[in-house]
Design an enzyme around this catalytic site. Structure first.
Site, PDB file in Angstrom:
ATOM      1  N   PRO A 100       0.793  -1.199  -0.092  1.00 52.61           N
ATOM      2  CG  PRO A 100      -0.740  -1.632   1.702  1.00 52.61           C
ATOM      3  CD  PRO A 100       0.725  -2.049   1.224  1.00 52.61           C
ATOM      4  CD  GLU A 130      -0.926  -4.791  10.641  1.00 52.67           C
ATOM      5  OE1 GLU A 130      -0.602  -3.439  10.358  1.00 52.67           O
ATOM      6  OE2 GLU A 130      -1.920  -5.141  10.694  1.00 52.67           O
ATOM      7  NE  ARG A 168      -5.227  -6.909 -21.989  1.00 48.63           N
ATOM      8  CZ  ARG A 168      -5.215  -5.841 -22.735  1.00 48.63           C
ATOM      9  NH1 ARG A 168      -4.358  -4.933 -22.551  1.00 48.63           N
ATOM     10  NH2 ARG A 168      -5.921  -5.871 -23.727  1.00 48.63           N
ATOM     11  CG  ASP A 183      -6.715  -2.441 -25.835  1.00 45.42           C
ATOM     12  OD1 ASP A 183      -7.101  -3.223 -26.768  1.00 45.42           O
ATOM     13  OD2 ASP A 183      -6.406  -3.001 -24.608  1.00 45.42           O
TER      14      ASP A 183
END
Ligand code: 9D3
Length: 261
Positions: A100, A130, A168, A183
Protein backbone atom coordinates in the site's frame (compact mmCIF):
# COMPACT_ATOMS: atom_id res chain seq x y z
CA UNK A 1 12.92 -23.06 -27.26
CA UNK A 2 9.26 -22.87 -28.24
CA UNK A 3 7.94 -21.64 -31.58
CA UNK A 4 6.60 -18.46 -29.99
CA UNK A 5 10.02 -17.47 -28.73
CA UNK A 6 11.73 -18.32 -32.02
CA UNK A 7 9.21 -16.19 -33.92
CA UNK A 8 9.96 -13.12 -31.80
CA UNK A 9 13.67 -13.97 -31.29
CA UNK A 10 13.60 -13.28 -27.56
CA UNK A 11 15.11 -14.98 -24.55
CA UNK A 12 12.69 -16.56 -22.09
CA UNK A 13 10.92 -13.94 -20.02
CA UNK A 14 10.56 -14.97 -16.45
CA UNK A 15 8.44 -13.85 -13.51
CA UNK A 16 8.98 -15.26 -10.02
CA UNK A 17 6.39 -14.76 -7.30
CA UNK A 18 7.15 -15.02 -3.58
CA UNK A 19 4.15 -15.60 -1.30
CA UNK A 20 2.92 -17.46 1.78
CA UNK A 21 -0.09 -18.64 -0.28
CA UNK A 22 1.40 -19.73 -3.63
CA UNK A 23 -1.76 -21.80 -4.30
CA UNK A 24 -3.62 -18.56 -5.04
CA UNK A 25 -1.66 -18.27 -8.29
CA UNK A 26 -3.43 -21.28 -9.83
CA UNK A 27 -5.77 -18.66 -11.28
CA UNK A 28 -2.94 -17.81 -13.72
CA UNK A 29 -3.46 -21.14 -15.52
CA UNK A 30 -6.62 -19.85 -17.21
CA UNK A 31 -7.45 -17.59 -20.16
CA UNK A 32 -5.00 -15.32 -21.97
CA UNK A 33 -2.41 -15.85 -19.24
CA UNK A 34 -2.61 -19.62 -19.18
CA UNK A 35 -2.26 -19.67 -22.98
CA UNK A 36 0.73 -17.30 -22.94
CA UNK A 37 2.54 -19.61 -20.51
CA UNK A 38 1.56 -22.74 -22.50
CA UNK A 39 2.87 -21.10 -25.70
CA UNK A 40 6.20 -20.33 -24.04
CA UNK A 41 5.86 -16.53 -24.12
CA UNK A 42 6.93 -16.43 -20.51
CA UNK A 43 7.63 -18.56 -17.48
CA UNK A 44 5.93 -17.94 -14.12
CA UNK A 45 7.30 -19.62 -10.98
CA UNK A 46 5.69 -19.35 -7.55
CA UNK A 47 7.80 -19.78 -4.43
CA UNK A 48 6.47 -20.53 -0.93
CA UNK A 49 8.20 -18.31 1.68
CA UNK A 50 7.66 -21.05 4.27
CA UNK A 51 10.11 -23.29 2.36
CA UNK A 52 12.80 -20.78 3.45
CA UNK A 53 11.79 -20.68 7.12
CA UNK A 54 14.39 -21.73 9.69
CA UNK A 55 12.27 -23.72 12.15
CA UNK A 56 10.16 -26.85 12.13
CA UNK A 57 6.92 -24.84 12.39
CA UNK A 58 7.87 -23.09 9.11
CA UNK A 59 7.49 -19.68 10.81
CA UNK A 60 7.86 -16.62 8.54
CA UNK A 61 6.44 -13.85 10.78
CA UNK A 62 7.06 -12.41 14.24
CA UNK A 63 5.80 -9.68 16.61
CA UNK A 64 6.61 -6.06 15.75
CA UNK A 65 9.43 -4.36 17.70
CA UNK A 66 7.92 -1.44 19.62
CA UNK A 67 4.66 -3.28 20.08
CA UNK A 68 1.34 -2.87 18.32
CA UNK A 69 -1.13 -5.15 16.59
CA UNK A 70 -0.44 -7.85 14.03
CA UNK A 71 2.66 -9.61 12.83
CA UNK A 72 5.56 -8.66 10.55
CA UNK A 73 7.18 -10.88 7.92
CA UNK A 74 10.77 -11.62 8.87
CA UNK A 75 13.58 -10.54 6.55
CA UNK A 76 15.54 -13.79 6.61
CA UNK A 77 13.16 -16.25 4.86
CA UNK A 78 12.38 -13.61 2.20
CA UNK A 79 16.10 -12.92 1.65
CA UNK A 80 16.82 -16.65 1.34
CA UNK A 81 14.01 -17.01 -1.22
CA UNK A 82 15.27 -14.05 -3.30
CA UNK A 83 18.89 -15.30 -3.28
CA UNK A 84 17.72 -18.80 -4.21
CA UNK A 85 15.82 -17.38 -7.20
CA UNK A 86 18.80 -15.27 -8.31
CA UNK A 87 21.02 -18.37 -8.26
CA UNK A 88 18.76 -20.01 -10.88
CA UNK A 89 18.35 -17.02 -13.22
CA UNK A 90 20.80 -15.72 -15.81
CA UNK A 91 19.52 -12.13 -15.82
CA UNK A 92 19.67 -9.79 -12.80
CA UNK A 93 16.52 -9.64 -10.67
CA UNK A 94 14.14 -6.68 -10.51
CA UNK A 95 12.30 -7.04 -7.21
CA UNK A 96 8.88 -5.40 -6.98
CA UNK A 97 7.20 -5.34 -3.57
CA UNK A 98 3.40 -5.04 -3.81
CA UNK A 99 2.46 -2.74 -0.96
CA UNK A 100 0.00 0.00 0.00
CA UNK A 101 3.05 2.31 0.36
CA UNK A 102 4.00 1.85 -3.30
CA UNK A 103 3.59 4.13 -6.30
CA UNK A 104 0.12 3.57 -7.76
CA UNK A 105 0.47 1.53 -10.94
CA UNK A 106 -0.97 3.01 -14.17
CA UNK A 107 -0.78 1.71 -17.77
CA UNK A 108 2.59 3.44 -18.46
CA UNK A 109 3.99 1.74 -15.33
CA UNK A 110 2.73 -1.62 -16.60
CA UNK A 111 4.47 -0.98 -19.95
CA UNK A 112 7.72 -0.08 -18.16
CA UNK A 113 7.59 -3.30 -16.10
CA UNK A 114 6.87 -5.35 -19.24
CA UNK A 115 9.95 -3.84 -20.89
CA UNK A 116 12.02 -4.73 -17.81
CA UNK A 117 11.27 -8.40 -18.63
CA UNK A 118 13.77 -8.19 -21.54
CA UNK A 119 16.72 -7.31 -19.32
CA UNK A 120 15.69 -8.61 -15.90
CA UNK A 121 13.91 -11.47 -14.22
CA UNK A 122 10.97 -9.90 -12.45
CA UNK A 123 10.30 -10.93 -8.85
CA UNK A 124 6.92 -10.02 -7.35
CA UNK A 125 7.09 -10.02 -3.58
CA UNK A 126 3.71 -10.43 -1.85
CA UNK A 127 3.34 -9.29 1.73
CA UNK A 128 0.82 -10.61 4.26
CA UNK A 129 0.09 -9.57 7.87
CA UNK A 130 1.14 -5.95 8.63
CA UNK A 131 3.90 -6.03 6.03
CA UNK A 132 7.57 -7.00 5.83
CA UNK A 133 10.64 -5.98 7.86
CA UNK A 134 11.79 -2.58 6.55
CA UNK A 135 15.43 -3.75 6.32
CA UNK A 136 14.53 -6.31 3.65
CA UNK A 137 12.85 -3.56 1.61
CA UNK A 138 15.90 -1.28 1.94
CA UNK A 139 18.38 -3.96 0.91
CA UNK A 140 16.66 -6.05 -1.77
CA UNK A 141 13.53 -4.31 -3.10
CA UNK A 142 13.96 -2.23 -6.29
CA UNK A 143 10.50 -0.69 -6.34
CA UNK A 144 7.20 -0.68 -4.42
CA UNK A 145 3.89 -0.80 -6.31
CA UNK A 146 0.33 -0.28 -5.09
CA UNK A 147 -2.93 -0.85 -6.96
CA UNK A 148 -4.69 2.13 -5.41
CA UNK A 149 -6.27 3.50 -2.27
CA UNK A 150 -8.20 0.58 -0.84
CA UNK A 151 -7.13 -2.09 1.64
CA UNK A 152 -6.34 -5.61 0.47
CA UNK A 153 -5.43 -8.45 2.81
CA UNK A 154 -2.15 -9.18 1.05
CA UNK A 155 -0.13 -8.65 -2.12
CA UNK A 156 -1.24 -11.80 -3.97
CA UNK A 157 -4.19 -10.37 -5.89
CA UNK A 158 -2.11 -7.26 -6.64
CA UNK A 159 0.66 -9.45 -8.10
CA UNK A 160 -1.89 -11.27 -10.29
CA UNK A 161 -3.25 -7.95 -11.53
CA UNK A 162 0.26 -6.78 -12.44
CA UNK A 163 1.02 -10.07 -14.23
CA UNK A 164 -2.26 -10.00 -16.18
CA UNK A 165 -1.76 -6.38 -17.26
CA UNK A 166 1.84 -7.03 -18.38
CA UNK A 167 1.32 -10.33 -20.16
CA UNK A 168 -1.40 -9.06 -22.48
CA UNK A 169 1.18 -6.54 -23.77
CA UNK A 170 3.59 -9.29 -24.85
CA UNK A 171 3.65 -9.81 -28.61
CA UNK A 172 1.58 -12.89 -29.42
CA UNK A 173 -0.29 -13.04 -26.10
CA UNK A 174 -3.63 -11.89 -27.52
CA UNK A 175 -3.45 -13.83 -30.78
CA UNK A 176 -2.95 -12.42 -34.26
CA UNK A 177 -5.87 -10.12 -35.00
CA UNK A 178 -5.97 -8.14 -31.76
CA UNK A 179 -3.41 -5.64 -30.67
CA UNK A 180 -3.09 -4.29 -27.15
CA UNK A 181 -1.99 -0.94 -28.63
CA UNK A 182 -5.38 -0.67 -30.43
CA UNK A 183 -7.14 -0.39 -27.09
CA UNK A 184 -8.52 3.09 -26.72
CA UNK A 185 -7.46 2.82 -23.07
CA UNK A 186 -3.82 2.61 -24.12
CA UNK A 187 -4.33 6.04 -25.72
CA UNK A 188 -5.89 7.26 -22.48
CA UNK A 189 -9.60 7.04 -23.43
CA UNK A 190 -12.50 4.83 -22.39
CA UNK A 191 -13.81 2.38 -24.98
CA UNK A 192 -16.80 2.91 -27.26
CA UNK A 193 -19.88 0.71 -26.49
CA UNK A 194 -20.06 -2.80 -27.96
CA UNK A 195 -23.04 -4.70 -29.41
CA UNK A 196 -23.62 -8.21 -30.70
CA UNK A 197 -26.62 -10.25 -31.93
CA UNK A 198 -29.57 -9.93 -31.80
CA UNK A 199 -30.29 -6.58 -33.48
CA UNK A 200 -33.28 -6.16 -31.19
CA UNK A 201 -32.85 -7.21 -27.54
CA UNK A 202 -36.22 -6.87 -25.75
CA UNK A 203 -36.95 -3.72 -27.72
CA UNK A 204 -33.47 -2.18 -27.43
CA UNK A 205 -31.97 -1.81 -30.91
CA UNK A 206 -28.35 -1.76 -32.01
CA UNK A 207 -27.37 1.78 -33.13
CA UNK A 208 -28.25 2.07 -36.84
CA UNK A 209 -24.78 3.20 -37.96
CA UNK A 210 -23.25 -0.15 -36.88
CA UNK A 211 -25.56 -1.95 -39.35
CA UNK A 212 -24.83 0.47 -42.20
CA UNK A 213 -21.66 -1.19 -43.52
CA UNK A 214 -20.13 2.31 -43.83
CA UNK A 215 -16.76 1.70 -42.16
CA UNK A 216 -15.79 5.37 -42.09
CA UNK A 217 -19.07 6.37 -40.46
CA UNK A 218 -18.67 3.54 -37.94
CA UNK A 219 -15.12 4.64 -37.08
CA UNK A 220 -16.29 8.26 -36.62
CA UNK A 221 -19.21 7.16 -34.40
CA UNK A 222 -16.96 4.97 -32.24
CA UNK A 223 -14.40 7.72 -31.85
CA UNK A 224 -17.16 10.15 -30.86
CA UNK A 225 -18.65 7.70 -28.35
CA UNK A 226 -15.24 7.02 -26.78
CA UNK A 227 -14.70 10.76 -26.34
CA UNK A 228 -18.24 11.35 -25.08
CA UNK A 229 -17.97 8.62 -22.45
CA UNK A 230 -14.56 9.76 -21.33
CA UNK A 231 -15.80 13.33 -21.00
CA UNK A 232 -18.84 12.16 -18.99
CA UNK A 233 -17.26 9.47 -16.77
CA UNK A 234 -13.52 10.17 -16.59
CA UNK A 235 -12.80 13.77 -17.62
CA UNK A 236 -9.47 13.50 -15.74
CA UNK A 237 -8.22 11.13 -18.49
CA UNK A 238 -8.63 13.79 -21.19
CA UNK A 239 -5.85 15.91 -19.67
CA UNK A 240 -3.20 13.38 -20.69
CA UNK A 241 -4.95 11.57 -23.60
CA UNK A 242 -3.18 11.48 -26.97
CA UNK A 243 -5.76 12.85 -29.40
CA UNK A 244 -5.63 13.29 -33.18
CA UNK A 245 -6.61 16.64 -34.72
CA UNK A 246 -10.01 15.16 -35.65
CA UNK A 247 -10.58 13.87 -32.10
CA UNK A 248 -9.70 17.28 -30.67
CA UNK A 249 -12.35 18.84 -32.95
CA UNK A 250 -15.01 16.30 -31.91
CA UNK A 251 -14.11 16.87 -28.25
CA UNK A 252 -14.47 20.65 -28.58
CA UNK A 253 -17.92 20.07 -30.15
CA UNK A 254 -18.96 17.65 -27.37
CA UNK A 255 -17.88 20.11 -24.69
CA UNK A 256 -20.10 22.80 -26.26
CA UNK A 257 -23.08 20.44 -26.19
CA UNK A 258 -22.47 19.54 -22.51
CA UNK A 259 -21.94 23.16 -21.45
CA UNK A 260 -24.98 23.95 -23.56
CA UNK A 261 -24.06 26.87 -25.79
C1 9D3 B 1 -4.90 -3.63 8.58
C2 9D3 B 1 -3.52 -3.26 8.20
N1 9D3 B 1 -3.39 -1.90 7.69
C3 9D3 B 1 -3.39 -0.92 8.77
C4 9D3 B 1 -4.38 0.13 8.46
C5 9D3 B 1 -2.15 -1.76 6.94
C6 9D3 B 1 -2.10 -2.71 5.81
C7 9D3 B 1 -1.15 -3.73 5.81
C8 9D3 B 1 -1.11 -4.64 4.77
C9 9D3 B 1 -2.98 -2.64 4.77
C10 9D3 B 1 -2.95 -3.55 3.72
C11 9D3 B 1 -2.02 -4.55 3.74
C12 9D3 B 1 -1.98 -5.56 2.63
N2 9D3 B 1 -2.02 -4.93 1.33
C13 9D3 B 1 -1.20 -5.26 0.34
O1 9D3 B 1 -0.38 -6.14 0.51
C14 9D3 B 1 -1.27 -4.53 -0.90
C15 9D3 B 1 -2.15 -3.51 -1.37
C16 9D3 B 1 -3.27 -2.86 -0.76
O2 9D3 B 1 -3.70 -3.14 0.37
N3 9D3 B 1 -3.90 -1.91 -1.49
C17 9D3 B 1 -3.53 -1.54 -2.74
N4 9D3 B 1 -2.49 -2.09 -3.33
C18 9D3 B 1 -1.82 -3.08 -2.64
S1 9D3 B 1 -0.49 -3.89 -3.21
C19 9D3 B 1 -0.32 -4.82 -1.88
Amino acid sequence: MSTANKAYNQSVKSIDVISVIPQMFEALHYGVLGRAVKNGLLQITCWDVRDYSEDKHRTVDDKPYGGGPGMVMMAKPLRKAILHIQAQRDKPLWVVYLSPQGTVLKQPGVMRLKEKLSTHNLVLLCGRYEGIDERLIESLVDEECSLGDYVLSGGEFAAMVVIDAMVRLLPGALGDNTSASDDSFSRGLLEYPHYTRPENDEGARVPEVLLSGDHQAIARWRSRMALQRTLAKRPDLLESAQLSAEEKEILAELKKIIIGD
